[in-house]
Design a protein around this motif. Structure first.
Motif, PDB file in Angstrom:
ATOM      1  N   ASN A  38      51.610  57.644 -50.054  1.00 24.54           N
ATOM      2  CA  ASN A  38      51.334  58.941 -50.666  1.00 24.54           C
ATOM      3  C   ASN A  38      50.256  59.617 -49.822  1.00 24.54           C
ATOM      4  O   ASN A  38      49.071  59.601 -50.154  1.00 24.54           O
ATOM      5  N   ASN A  40      49.337  62.538 -49.335  1.00 21.69           N
ATOM      6  CA  ASN A  40      48.540  63.637 -49.891  1.00 21.69           C
ATOM      7  C   ASN A  40      47.187  63.148 -50.390  1.00 21.69           C
ATOM      8  O   ASN A  40      46.227  63.906 -50.424  1.00 21.69           O
ATOM      9  N   SER A  41      47.090  61.866 -50.772  1.00 16.34           N
ATOM     10  CA  SER A  41      45.804  61.324 -51.224  1.00 16.34           C
ATOM     11  C   SER A  41      45.244  60.273 -50.270  1.00 16.34           C
ATOM     12  O   SER A  41      44.039  60.098 -50.185  1.00 16.34           O
ATOM     13  N   SER A  42      46.083  59.572 -49.524  1.00 18.49           N
ATOM     14  CA  SER A  42      45.583  58.482 -48.675  1.00 18.49           C
ATOM     15  C   SER A  42      45.126  58.938 -47.289  1.00 18.49           C
ATOM     16  O   SER A  42      44.328  58.260 -46.655  1.00 18.49           O
ATOM     17  N   SER A  44      43.887  62.341 -44.693  1.00 13.48           N
ATOM     18  CA  SER A  44      43.568  63.756 -44.504  1.00 13.48           C
ATOM     19  C   SER A  44      43.593  64.066 -43.016  1.00 13.48           C
ATOM     20  O   SER A  44      43.249  63.225 -42.183  1.00 13.48           O
ATOM     21  N   ASN A  80      41.641  57.417 -46.510  1.00 12.90           N
ATOM     22  CA  ASN A  80      40.755  57.395 -47.667  1.00 12.90           C
ATOM     23  C   ASN A  80      40.661  55.968 -48.208  1.00 12.90           C
ATOM     24  O   ASN A  80      41.643  55.422 -48.708  1.00 12.90           O
ATOM     25  N   GLU A  83      42.167  54.815 -51.511  1.00 15.40           N
ATOM     26  CA  GLU A  83      43.622  54.840 -51.650  1.00 15.40           C
ATOM     27  C   GLU A  83      44.323  53.746 -50.851  1.00 15.40           C
ATOM     28  O   GLU A  83      45.543  53.638 -50.891  1.00 15.40           O
ATOM     29  N   SER A  95      36.157  54.419 -45.569  1.00 13.95           N
ATOM     30  CA  SER A  95      37.245  55.198 -44.978  1.00 13.95           C
ATOM     31  C   SER A  95      37.250  55.004 -43.467  1.00 13.95           C
ATOM     32  O   SER A  95      36.219  54.720 -42.858  1.00 13.95           O
TER      33      SER A  95
END
Length: 142
Positions: A38, A40-42, A44, A80, A83, A95
């Motif tokens: 995913n 979108n959250s894990s 950037s 992230n 995540e 991170s």
């Protein structure tokens, strides 16, 4: 019981590299949970852009692809920590941030390409090259 967090043990490209292909490979010390896909959250990306992620069958390698790279542009990709979990639910300690630059196209003289078509192997890449009529320009296809 597994209480150790997953760790990134390898990343490609190397930090600070200039790259042409919009792909990042992360390798972990242990299998990680499917939730990492995913993106979108894990993951950037800066500057922002569309991403997708794919986890290997053994769940130790995570491939992140993005739309394109602009030559000379500096990019930052961050995994992230909250995540990225192993199969026991342990999250990464911190991170992981990678910075690299988009590179321009490579050009080279391929004199061995005949009147119309030839192929070239460079490392693990194989190219099919077509010599165009105008000025003997060569176009390579991956």
């Amino acid at each position: 019981e597994d209480e150790a967090p997953p760790e990134v043990v390898f990343v490609s490209p190397a930090p600070g590299s200039a790259i042409r292909e919009p792909v990042i490979l992360y390798r972990f010390n242990e299998p990680v949970d499917q939730g990492i896909t995913n993106v979108n959250s894990s993951v950037s990306l800066s500057p922002p852009g569309p991403l997708n992620g794919q986890l290997s069958p053994d769940q130790r390698e995570f491939l992140v692809r993005f739309a394109s790279l602009e030559p000379g542009e500096t990019y930052t990709v961050t995994l992230n920590a909250a995540e990225v979990k192993d199969l026991s639910g342990n999250t990464m300690d911190q991170s992981h941030t990678l910075q690299f630059e988009g590179a321009g196209a490579t050009s080279a003289m391929l004199g061995e390409v005949g009147a119309s078509v030839g192929s070239v192997v460079l490392g693990s890449y194989s190219f099919t090259a077509n010599r165009l009529e105008r000025d003997g320009e060569v176009v390579a296809h991956l």
